[in-house]
Scaffold this motif. Structure first.
Motif, short mmCIF file in Angstrom:
data_model
loop_
_atom_site.label_atom_id
_atom_site.label_comp_id
_atom_site.label_asym_id
_atom_site.label_seq_id
_atom_site.Cartn_x
_atom_site.Cartn_y
_atom_site.Cartn_z
N SER A 39 6.12 -42.08 45.36
CA SER A 39 5.86 -41.46 46.66
C SER A 39 5.32 -40.06 46.45
CB SER A 39 7.15 -41.38 47.49
OG SER A 39 7.61 -42.66 47.82
N ASP A 41 5.05 -36.08 46.99
CA ASP A 41 5.98 -34.99 47.29
C ASP A 41 5.36 -34.18 48.42
OD1 ASP A 41 7.52 -32.70 47.40
OD2 ASP A 41 7.37 -32.24 45.27
N ASN A 44 3.98 -30.81 47.65
CA ASN A 44 2.86 -30.71 46.70
C ASN A 44 1.87 -31.82 46.96
OD1 ASN A 44 3.79 -28.55 44.63
ND2 ASN A 44 5.57 -29.86 44.94
N HIS A 49 2.82 -33.34 42.25
CA HIS A 49 4.16 -33.79 41.85
C HIS A 49 4.41 -35.09 42.61
CE1 HIS A 49 4.78 -29.35 41.21
NE2 HIS A 49 5.08 -29.85 40.03
N ALA A 50 5.15 -36.00 42.01
CA ALA A 50 5.49 -37.26 42.67
C ALA A 50 6.99 -37.42 42.72
CB ALA A 50 4.87 -38.44 41.93
N ILE A 51 7.46 -38.14 43.71
CA ILE A 51 8.87 -38.49 43.81
C ILE A 51 8.99 -39.94 43.34
CG2 ILE A 51 10.80 -38.87 45.39
CD1 ILE A 51 9.52 -36.65 47.16
#
Length: 86
Positions: A39, A41, A44, A49-51
């Motif tokens: 998912s 972020d 960001n 950046h990724a979750i």
């Protein structure tokens, strides 16, 4: 739609709204975000950046997911192991 020159599925049969309707867009997003756990972020944008938080289903034993973001490839992989005791 084809008779009117369409090469994608329209939002309405009349063609009076969007001519590029992503019919299965939400299904694809579900695969990436829930099964793959990839998912964005919100703090960001653009996947700087990724979750990563997959949601495994009991009916699936694994998932391998990759997404090519503008900052590089994001890959996830998970595997469920079930131990049967008699």
């Amino acid at each position: 739609m084809i008779e009117k020159g369409a090469s994608t599925i329209w939002e309405t049969f009349q063609g009076d709204v969007s001519h590029s309707h992503p019919m299965f867009g939400s299904v694809c997003a579900w695969f990436y975000q829930h099964l793959g756990g990839i998912s964005p972020d919100p703090a960001n944008p653009g996947f700087k950046h990724a979750i990563i938080k997959p949601t495994p289903l009991s009916s699936l034993t694994f998932a391998n997911t990759s997404y090519q973001s503008m900052y590089g490839e994001i890959k996830t992989q998970w595997n469920l192991s079930v131990k049967i005791i008699f």
